[in-house]
Design an enzyme around this catalytic site. Structure first.
Site, PDB file in Angstrom:
ATOM      1  N   ASP A  68      -2.996   2.728  -6.018  1.00 19.93           N
ATOM      2  CA  ASP A  68      -1.923   2.809  -5.028  1.00 19.93           C
ATOM      3  C   ASP A  68      -1.706   1.518  -4.259  1.00 19.93           C
ATOM      4  O   ASP A  68      -1.041   1.526  -3.235  1.00 19.93           O
ATOM      5  CB  ASP A  68      -2.206   3.953  -4.047  1.00 19.93           C
ATOM      6  N   GLU A  69      -2.272   0.413  -4.695  1.00 20.19           N
ATOM      7  CA  GLU A  69      -2.024  -0.818  -3.947  1.00 20.19           C
ATOM      8  C   GLU A  69      -2.044  -2.055  -4.833  1.00 20.19           C
ATOM      9  O   GLU A  69      -2.723  -2.084  -5.864  1.00 20.19           O
ATOM     10  CB  GLU A  69      -3.033  -0.978  -2.801  1.00 20.19           C
ATOM     11  N   ASP A  93       0.863  -1.180   0.000  1.00 19.24           N
ATOM     12  CA  ASP A  93       0.000   0.000   0.000  1.00 19.24           C
ATOM     13  C   ASP A  93       0.904   1.236   0.000  1.00 19.24           C
ATOM     14  O   ASP A  93       1.729   1.390   0.891  1.00 19.24           O
ATOM     15  CB  ASP A  93      -0.833  -0.046   1.297  1.00 19.24           C
ATOM     16  N   MET A  94       0.758   2.070  -1.002  1.00 20.83           N
ATOM     17  CA  MET A  94       1.571   3.288  -1.035  1.00 20.83           C
ATOM     18  C   MET A  94       1.116   4.221   0.089  1.00 20.83           C
ATOM     19  O   MET A  94      -0.084   4.341   0.351  1.00 20.83           O
ATOM     20  CB  MET A  94       1.449   3.979  -2.391  1.00 20.83           C
TER      21      MET A  94
END
Length: 464
Positions: free
Chosen positions: A197-198, A72-73
DNA sequence: TCTGGGGTCCTTTTCCTT
DNA sequence: TCTGAAGGAAAAGGACCC
């Protein structure tokens, strides 16, 4: 469900009986000519399975354990913005604002002149623009003031007037999304895209993936992403996707968590049920009402009680979740199911009064969906509309055509039929157009669809 | 927290056909 | 020709996610 009475009810296939009871047929709202339905190409389905999905095998050689990672960013959108505006580091920044026009109105017509030096309270005219905007995300410094995702901008301006407002720039986020995923793929080829983003990763058979229960691989990926993009991420490694997703939350930002099967009782059971991906506000509330607050509480329930309260599927799923059970494989390939465009108006509109405006909005939505479909090389057989009334009640109407479409005129024609089945006697705030039951347009070309990637649009904010 | 936009998936209801 | 049951497909709504 209750909308059947007094209305035309469900449509049959293509032909829609003329509605007698509608106060306004809405047909004349559409100020552009409705094109006739084109005869689409026959579309074989053979291309759907091009490229068999790459999946980890279910049975593992001796000595191997499933090592599934969730990456996860950290505060992705905000972090990308801070790369461009390092002077904002440590300051409260909110990103959002709804419509593009908002950012343009706030910051002037010339994007190249925009900078990030304008706090919310510098805009005396703010009230005129913030009414319907929401915050997409906020930096940690802004969250400190209680500002968070999905909060109205008006509220955010009250809580943290010194916050800086930046418009959302999906082009940039897509760019960095592609970058970090390409870096990952060079290290771990079994990747499931689950958002900008993940991702999920399967370390199980990657050389080195078993070392230190996956820690070495997680460190390598984290370091590589930072070196390549300047962005940080958090990674959880566990025996399955369910637990990996929860583990990635344990140590944020820029952390790594390794969760083993034996950690279930000590690390998972104390958590609130809503920490599970798939237990939202409604299910959480219902669980609370039953006295089930933590996952440990959930684990004490019998299968029978859960299926009685939540139905056979969801109940059985809850039962498995509490035990950390999840044998889903990673999905490394996916095809689109639907594509839609919707917009919330700047003020609530009434069909009878705002025909011209609505007609133009409706046409634009159809054109956007059409462009999205064509860009992804897909067509769809089911066309639908969505309306959100001023009381926030949402209704949808769908129609399945005999042949798939991707042209704006065809979509508009079918969507107009759907609209005619809605009583538009009261004001509404949102109109949406959707095409589903998608299939490839050209069987020789893959659809090129990337999950959760938004269609390309003009950039709001150019590189300074 | 007074609520955007783009998705997926599931359940229930309704319709159509046999 | 009418009626009812059953099953499948489509439609509608809702929950959930990012």
């Amino acid at each position: 469900m209750s909308s059947q009475q007094g209305q035309s009810g469900h449509s049959s296939q293509v032909s829609e009986p003329a509605s007698q009871s509608m106060p306004d047929s809405f047909e004349d709202v559409f100020d552009l000519p409705i094109l006739s339905l084109k005869t689409p190409l026959a579309t074989p389905h053979t291309a759907l399975n091009q490229g068999a999905p790459l999946q980890a095998s279910d049975t593992l050689p001796q000595g191997f354990k499933r090592r599934i990672a969730h990456l996860d960013m950290d505060a992705f959108y905000a972090s990308v913005e801070l790369l461009r505006y390092p002077q904002l580091k440590g300051l409260p920044v909110v990103i959002g604002g709804g419509k593009k026009s908002l950012a343009q109105q706030l910051k002037g017509a010339d994007p190249s002149a925009w900078n990030a030096q304008t706090p919310l309270n510098d805009f005396p005219q703010l009230k005129n623009y913030l009414g319907r905007g929401v915050i997409t995300t906020a930096t940690y410094a802004a969250r400190h003031f209680g500002v968070g995702s999905a909060m109205g901008l008006m509220k955010a301006a009250q809580l943290c007037p010194q916050a800086y407002l930046l418009p959302v720039d999906f082009d940039q986020y897509r760019h960095y999304s592609k970058e970090f995923k390409e870096i990952i793929l060079q290290i771990c080829p079994v990747m499931q895209n689950t958002g900008v983003d993940e991702v999920y990763l399967d370390f199980t058979h990657v050389p080195g993936g078993q070392r230190e229960n996956g820690l070495s691989m997680a460190k390598l990926i984290q370091r590589s992403i930072f070196q390549g993009t300047g962005l940080t991420c958090s990674i959880g490694v566990a025996p399955n996707k369910l637990l990996a997703k929860m583990a990635s939350e344990f140590n944020k930002p820029n952390g790594i968590s390794i969760l083993l099967e034996e950690d279930l009782q000590s690390k998972i059971w104390p958590l609130a049920c809503k920490k599970v991906n798939g237990i939202g506000p409604k299910a959480s509330e219902k669980l609370s009402a039953l006295g089930i607050l933590s996952l440990g509480d959930l684990a004490k329930q019998t299968l029978d009680r859960l299926t009685t309260s939540f139905g056979p599927n969801y109940g059985a799923w809850l039962y498995a979740v509490a035990r950390g059970q999840d044998d889903r494989a990673l999905e490394t390939h996916s095809e689109p199911v639907s594509m839609s465009r919707e917009t919330t108006f700047e003020r609530d509109l009434l069909a009878a009064q705002d025909k011209k405006e609505l007609g133009a909005i409706f046409t634009r939505l159809c054109e956007q969906v059409s462009a999205d479909l064509q860009r992804k090389n897909v067509m769809g057989k089911t066309v639908g509309v969505k309306i959100k009334f001023d009381n926030f009640k949402t209704i949808t109407r769908d129609q399945t055509l005999s042949l798939p479409v991707d042209q704006a005129g065809d979509i508009r024609h079918a969507a107009a039929q759907c609209l005619k089945r809605i009583d538009l006697g009261r004001r509404f705030r949102l109109l949406g157009v959707r095409v589903s039951s998608l299939e490839p347009k050209d069987p020789l070309k893959p659809s090129g669809y990337q999950p959760n990637r938004l269609p390309i649009q003009g950039s709001l904010l150019q590189e300074p």
